[in-house]
Write an enzyme that holds these catalytic residues in place. Structure first.
Site, PDB file in Angstrom:
ATOM      1  CG  MET A  61      37.034  40.549  41.101  1.00 39.06           C
ATOM      2  SD  MET A  61      35.877  41.758  41.776  1.00 39.06           S
ATOM      3  CE  MET A  61      34.390  41.236  40.951  1.00 39.06           C
ATOM      4  NE  ARG A  62      39.441  33.809  42.584  1.00 40.31           N
ATOM      5  CZ  ARG A  62      39.145  32.830  41.757  1.00 40.31           C
ATOM      6  NH1 ARG A  62      38.149  31.997  42.035  1.00 40.31           N
ATOM      7  NH2 ARG A  62      39.809  32.660  40.642  1.00 40.31           N
TER       8      ARG A  62
ATOM      9  CG  HIS B 193      29.442  45.899  46.773  1.00 37.24           C
ATOM     10  ND1 HIS B 193      29.644  44.651  46.218  1.00 37.24           N
ATOM     11  CD2 HIS B 193      28.177  46.263  46.450  1.00 37.24           C
ATOM     12  CE1 HIS B 193      28.541  44.287  45.587  1.00 37.24           C
ATOM     13  NE2 HIS B 193      27.641  45.233  45.709  1.00 37.24           N
TER      14      HIS B 193
ATOM     15  CG  ASN C  75      35.071  44.323  49.378  1.00 31.68           C
ATOM     16  OD1 ASN C  75      35.940  44.273  48.506  1.00 31.68           O
ATOM     17  ND2 ASN C  75      33.810  44.019  49.125  1.00 31.68           N
TER      18      ASN C  75
HETATM   19  C1  GRF Z   1      35.605  47.985  41.127  1.00 32.51           C
HETATM   20  O1  GRF Z   1      34.441  48.428  40.467  1.00 32.51           O
HETATM   21  C2  GRF Z   1      35.245  47.411  42.456  1.00 32.51           C
HETATM   22  O2  GRF Z   1      34.160  48.025  43.057  1.00 32.51           O
HETATM   23  C3  GRF Z   1      34.906  45.989  42.094  1.00 32.51           C
HETATM   24  O3  GRF Z   1      35.842  45.643  41.092  1.00 32.51           O
HETATM   25  C4  GRF Z   1      36.244  46.798  40.400  1.00 32.51           C
HETATM   26  C5  GRF Z   1      37.730  46.837  40.461  1.00 32.51           C
HETATM   27  O4  GRF Z   1      38.285  47.802  39.642  1.00 32.51           O
HETATM   28  N1  GRF Z   1      34.931  45.143  43.265  1.00 32.51           N
HETATM   29  P1  GRF Z   1      39.841  48.120  39.706  1.00 32.51           P
HETATM   30  O5  GRF Z   1      40.592  46.805  39.553  1.00 32.51           O
HETATM   31  O6  GRF Z   1      40.135  48.802  41.002  1.00 32.51           O
HETATM   32  O7  GRF Z   1      40.093  49.015  38.516  1.00 32.51           O
END
Ligand code: GRF
Length: 244
Positions: A135-136, A159, A157
């Site tokens: 998330m960065r 999304h 990535n």
């Molecule tokens: C996912 O929905 C992804 O698309 C978003 O963060 C969430 C991560 O979920 N970027 P996880 O940690 O893989 O369960």
């Protein structure tokens, strides 16, 4: 037999996408092998998942780095190859309307954290870096040190929306609040913008009138777990084709 690609992974949380990739590797569904899992967040479930699968793990504590930078950043804290003007000219993460001071602080703190990531990651013989719920945002400082061959993208990535709609941190929330009847997820390469890089694959699902945001997230995650391994396999196939 196809050659396996070496994949590095970065996460921030629960790691259900990471788990889907681990499972796909283990069951030879994809020609890939996970080298490491790094997190910006200590103590998250995703790190446990990696350890259980005998994958090397590490943490670069972004929150701690940002807190200590707020007390002041000395030039000596910055990576020795940090070039502010170059990064300012390349970055597309922050609008020009943001104050220059804030932007410079942002780019410096991220480069300090990114250097720590690079010091660990670059020791591995890695073909592809996968952001599995990391998330960065990554700045040009980091991206240029992974994407070293011109025109070749090596950071992937996932999304939680059908890009180019709803970039940013809350793709499912934004899709739901807009009232969309179709939601989805996108796997794309990382470039200098936020969620703007070339799209590798997408999957969609229907949003029923009585679905809650939680329902949308659940439907989306199921699609993510299918899509991410497929896109990693696409990359592996392209690597294998090149080496033929
Ligand atoms: C996912 O929905 C992804 O698309 C978003 O963060 C969430 C991560 O979920 N970027 P996880 O940690 O893989 O369960």
């Amino acid at each position: 037999m196809a050659k396996k690609i070496n994949v590095g992974t970065l996460i921030s949380g629960g790691g259900t996408n990471l788990q889907a990739i681990i499972d796909a590797c283990k069951s030879n569904l994809i020609d890939a092998n996970i080298l490491f899992t790094g997190s910006d967040n200590p103590g998250v479930k995703g790190l446990e998942r990696a350890q259980k699968a005998d994958i090397d793990t590490f943490v670069v504590d972004y929150a701690g780095i940002i807190t200590s930078c707020k007390k002041g950043i000395n030039d000596a804290d910055l990576p020795s190859d940090f070039n502010l003007e170059e990064i300012l000219s390349k970055q597309k993460l922050v609008e020009n309307s943001a104050s220059k001071e804030q932007l410079v602080f942002f780019l410096k703190t991220r480069a300090i954290a990114e250097r720590k990531l690079l010091d660990i990651i670059l020791a591995y013989d890695m073909d592809l870096l996968v952001l599995a719920g990391f998330m960065r945002v990554l700045t040009p400082y980091f991206i240029d040190r992974i994407n070293t061959e011109p025109g070749i993208y090596k950071i992937m990535n996932i999304h939680p929306a059908l890009l180019p709609s709803f970039p940013g941190t809350d793709g499912y929330g934004d899709t739901f609040r807009y009232g969309c009847k179709i939601g989805g997820c996108t796997v794309h390469y990382i470039d200098y913008g936020e969620d703007t890089g070339p799209i590798i694959g997408q999957k969609a699902f229907e949003i029923e009138d009585n679905d809650t945001l939680e329902d949308v997230k659940k439907k989306g995650l199921v699609k993510e777990w299918e899509l991410f391994p497929q896109c990693i396999q696409k990359f592996a196939d392209s690597q294998n084709k090149q080496s033929r």
